[in-house]
Design a protein around this motif. Structure first.
Motif, short mmCIF file in Angstrom:
data_model
loop_
_atom_site.label_atom_id
_atom_site.label_comp_id
_atom_site.label_asym_id
_atom_site.label_seq_id
_atom_site.Cartn_x
_atom_site.Cartn_y
_atom_site.Cartn_z
N ASP A 52 5.85 12.81 4.15
CA ASP A 52 5.93 13.05 2.72
C ASP A 52 6.92 12.06 2.09
O ASP A 52 8.10 12.00 2.48
CB ASP A 52 6.40 14.48 2.44
N GLY A 53 6.44 11.25 1.15
CA GLY A 53 7.29 10.30 0.47
C GLY A 53 7.63 9.06 1.27
O GLY A 53 8.48 8.27 0.85
N VAL A 54 6.97 8.86 2.41
CA VAL A 54 7.22 7.68 3.25
C VAL A 54 5.88 6.99 3.48
O VAL A 54 4.96 7.59 4.07
CB VAL A 54 7.87 8.04 4.59
N TRP A 55 5.78 5.74 3.04
CA TRP A 55 4.50 5.04 3.08
C TRP A 55 4.66 3.71 3.80
O TRP A 55 5.59 2.95 3.53
CB TRP A 55 3.98 4.79 1.66
N GLY A 56 3.72 3.42 4.69
CA GLY A 56 3.62 2.11 5.31
C GLY A 56 2.64 1.26 4.54
O GLY A 56 1.59 1.75 4.11
N LEU A 57 2.98 0.01 4.34
CA LEU A 57 2.09 -0.96 3.67
C LEU A 57 1.72 -2.00 4.70
O LEU A 57 2.44 -2.98 4.92
CB LEU A 57 2.80 -1.60 2.47
N PRO A 58 0.59 -1.81 5.41
CA PRO A 58 0.27 -2.65 6.57
C PRO A 58 -0.21 -4.03 6.19
O PRO A 58 -0.59 -4.31 5.05
CB PRO A 58 -0.84 -1.84 7.27
N GLY A 59 -0.22 -4.90 7.19
CA GLY A 59 -0.67 -6.28 7.05
C GLY A 59 -0.22 -7.03 8.28
O GLY A 59 0.04 -6.43 9.32
N GLY A 60 -0.14 -8.36 8.17
CA GLY A 60 0.42 -9.12 9.28
C GLY A 60 1.82 -8.67 9.61
O GLY A 60 2.27 -8.71 10.76
N ALA A 61 2.54 -8.25 8.59
CA ALA A 61 3.85 -7.62 8.74
C ALA A 61 3.89 -6.45 7.76
O ALA A 61 3.40 -6.55 6.64
CB ALA A 61 4.97 -8.60 8.47
N ARG A 62 4.47 -5.35 8.21
CA ARG A 62 4.47 -4.11 7.43
C ARG A 62 5.73 -4.01 6.58
O ARG A 62 6.82 -4.39 6.99
CB ARG A 62 4.39 -2.93 8.41
N SER A 63 5.58 -3.49 5.38
CA SER A 63 6.70 -2.98 4.60
C SER A 63 6.62 -1.47 4.61
O SER A 63 5.53 -0.89 4.78
CB SER A 63 6.65 -3.49 3.15
N VAL A 64 7.75 -0.80 4.43
CA VAL A 64 7.78 0.66 4.40
C VAL A 64 8.51 1.10 3.14
O VAL A 64 9.64 0.66 2.89
CB VAL A 64 8.47 1.26 5.64
N ALA A 65 7.87 1.94 2.34
CA ALA A 65 8.46 2.44 1.09
C ALA A 65 8.92 3.88 1.30
O ALA A 65 8.18 4.71 1.83
CB ALA A 65 7.44 2.37 -0.04
N ILE A 66 10.16 4.16 0.87
CA ILE A 66 10.73 5.50 1.00
C ILE A 66 11.08 6.00 -0.40
O ILE A 66 11.83 5.34 -1.15
CB ILE A 66 11.99 5.50 1.90
N GLU A 67 10.55 7.16 -0.75
CA GLU A 67 10.75 7.72 -2.07
C GLU A 67 12.00 8.60 -2.11
O GLU A 67 12.18 9.48 -1.26
CB GLU A 67 9.53 8.54 -2.49
N PHE A 68 12.85 8.35 -3.09
CA PHE A 68 13.99 9.21 -3.39
C PHE A 68 13.76 9.87 -4.75
O PHE A 68 12.76 9.59 -5.42
CB PHE A 68 15.29 8.39 -3.39
N ARG A 69 14.69 10.72 -5.15
CA ARG A 69 14.48 11.48 -6.39
C ARG A 69 14.27 10.57 -7.59
O ARG A 69 13.38 10.80 -8.42
CB ARG A 69 15.67 12.40 -6.63
N ASP A 70 15.09 9.51 -7.70
CA ASP A 70 15.06 8.68 -8.90
C ASP A 70 14.67 7.23 -8.64
O ASP A 70 14.66 6.43 -9.58
CB ASP A 70 16.43 8.70 -9.58
N TYR A 71 14.39 6.87 -7.40
CA TYR A 71 14.14 5.47 -7.09
C TYR A 71 13.37 5.34 -5.77
O TYR A 71 13.09 6.34 -5.09
CB TYR A 71 15.45 4.68 -7.04
N ILE A 72 13.09 4.11 -5.42
CA ILE A 72 12.38 3.77 -4.18
C ILE A 72 13.21 2.75 -3.41
O ILE A 72 13.80 1.86 -4.00
CB ILE A 72 10.98 3.17 -4.49
N ALA A 73 13.24 2.89 -2.10
CA ALA A 73 13.80 1.86 -1.22
C ALA A 73 12.66 1.32 -0.36
O ALA A 73 11.80 2.09 0.10
CB ALA A 73 14.92 2.42 -0.34
N VAL A 74 12.66 0.02 -0.14
CA VAL A 74 11.61 -0.62 0.67
C VAL A 74 12.26 -1.33 1.83
O VAL A 74 13.25 -2.05 1.65
CB VAL A 74 10.78 -1.61 -0.17
N VAL A 75 11.71 -1.14 3.02
CA VAL A 75 12.19 -1.85 4.20
C VAL A 75 11.32 -3.08 4.41
O VAL A 75 10.12 -2.97 4.61
CB VAL A 75 12.17 -0.96 5.46
#
Length: 498
Positions: free
Chosen positions: A283-306
């Protein structure tokens, strides 16, 4: 009288242009004769030396990792144009600091081919379409440049593309500067010495991390090989560091050379752009696949991306996909797992969005330096906006939290890169990492980079992290049990332990 004066000035200008063109032609003809290039159709030169993995340094103050080349051979047909680069690569550095698929076990043979507008690689008995160069030029552009950045190829291309010539003082010595623009719009500049031999060739292109960079080839110790003058040493540099350094021991001219394009390459469809389909990891954690993956993490007021990997275009597409699954929240942070270019090439797109770049503290001065480089060839969003990026240097660990969700970022470092960061979600028991464990296609096979894996696993044990799921930036999502089994099964096989 005024009209007559204008005509006279115009004629004088045309005569000056014609004179300069004639001077350039005379200079180039002299250089071609000095090199033995006038009647040269094909050439093969071979030797030994080193090559280096661009964009994969141990840290920002180190050169690209070096590999031994016990054999190196380049065959060129200047009439097509076509080339075949055949090299055997071995591990050189001990310990193996940096990326580039270190440590190599045994010998890796690499064969890269170009014929006209087709580029392919030979892998064992198979031919496969060539991927982009490490510096992200297309394979065709990169391999054409290798032809034009030989002394003979440069002179031939200069003659064919209406080069200009001028005399300048370079480091206290008079040199002839030859400049031309190739059919693919790449610009080349070469220096000729008093013997009309090519001493250096430079071209420039853009890179997502470094901005406008110079790629140069330097030629030393010319020798006569049966009527062809050729340098006994070639050093190529990109981004300020060597990418090739070879001693040439043999040169053959006008040899038969076949560059037939395989049917599988000629008929291969252009790679289609793959849509980014977010994968829900929790819940609130999304992988964005491809040759290299990014991961988005949802917080109450913002997003952090790895991670912001690859390049700006990739990150813009990822950002658009994130905004669809997590709407109406800003991306406040992008977490840079390490400074290798395949993981840092898209960071500037997030900075242009206003995100703070969280990276290892030792990377901050490096990024500030290289991000300040000119970006005139292909300005990105950040360059066009005139905005100033914001960095946060991490030492030890850093926690992002909104009172409900917690994300802990740890610095652990290993021989792959001094500034390795991993991101841990305690509640979800998810750990996001890059290049410390890249799952093999078959879970029963040994993973690469065992020394990196062992150090990574030791860090998890030392930190007593309760992990169930590992999300690699490269490769499939795996369970922590698979990582444990890989360490227990193959960990003793690592060749370097420092």
């Amino acid at each position: 009288m005024k009209k007559t004066l204008i005509i006279a000035v115009a004629i004088a200008g045309l005569c000056a242009v014609a004179a300069r063109a004639q001077d350039a032609k005379t200079t180039l003809d002299t250089a071609a004769a000095a090199l033995g290039a006038t009647n040269l159709k094909t050439i093969e030169f071979s030797g030994r030396g080193s090559d280096f993995m661009f964009g994969q340094a141990y840290d920002g103050s180190n050169p690209w990792p070096r590999f031994n080349l016990p054999t190196y051979s380049m065959t060129i047909d200047y009439t097509i144009p076509a080339m075949r680069d055949d090299r055997r690569r071995q591990q050189a550095e001990n310990p193996p600091r940096g990326g580039g698929f270190q440590p190599l076990v045994g010998e890796l043979r690499q064969i890269w081919v170009l014929s006209g507008n087709y580029a392919w690689d030979v892998v064992g008995q198979n031919t496969v379409p060539a991927a982009a160069e490490r510096d992200l030029r297309t394979a065709v552009d990169g391999r054409l440049a290798q032809i034009w950045m030989t002394p003979h190829g440069f002179i031939k291309a200069a003659i064919a593309n209406r080069a200009t010539a001028k005399t300048e003082t370079v480091r206290g010595a008079k040199k002839t500067v030859i400049s031309f623009t190739a059919p693919n719009k790449a610009k080349f500049e070469g220096l000729l010495n008093e013997q009309s031999l090519v001493e250096m060739i430079t071209t420039r292109f853009d890179n997502p991390v470094l901005g406008d960079i110079a790629f140069e080839a330097v030629f030393r110790d010319y020798k006569d090989f049966n009527g062809v003058k050729f340098p006994a040493r070639i050093v190529q540099r990109s981004g300020g560091y060597p990418v090739l350094d070879v001693i040439i021991t043999d040169v053959k001219q006008n040899i038969p050379a076949a560059f037939d394009v395989p049917a599988s390459i000629r008929q291969a469809a252009a790679p289609a752009e793959q849509p980014i389909v977010p994968e829900k990891l929790s819940d609130g954690v999304w992988g964005l696949p491809g040759g290299a993956r990014s991961v988005a993490i949802e917080f109450r007021d913002y997003i952090a991306v790895v991670d912001g990997p690859e390049n700006e275009a990739r990150s813009i597409a990822v950002i658009d996909a994130i905004k669809k699954v997590i709407p109406n929240k800003p991306i406040r942070y992008v977490i840079n797992t390490h400074s290798h270019f395949d993981h840092a090439g898209g960071l500037r797109a997030y900075a242009a969005e206003g995100a703070t770049v969280i990276t290892y503290a030792g990377n901050v001065s490096y990024y500030e330096q290289v991000w300040a480089n000119p970006r005139t060839i292909n300005p990105d969003r950040l360059a066009r906006s005139g905005g100033k990026p914001v960095f946060e240097g991490l030492v030890g660990n850093r926690t992002l939290t909104d009172g409900s969700r917690e994300l802990v970022i740890y610095h652990y470092g290993n021989m792959h890169n001094a500034g390795m960061l991993m991101a841990y979600l305690p509640k979800e028991k998810i750990l996001i990492e890059a290049d410390s464990y890249t799952p093999p296609a078959n879970s029963n096979e040994a993973p690469g980079g065992l020394s990196f894996l062992v150090r990574f696993y030791d860090s998890l044990e030392r930190l007593s992290l309760d992990v169930e799921q590992i999300v690699p930036i490269h490769g499939r999502v795996v369970t922590f049990d698979e990582v444990r089994r890989a360490v227990e099964t193959y960990g003793k096989n690592q060749l370097w332990t420092r």
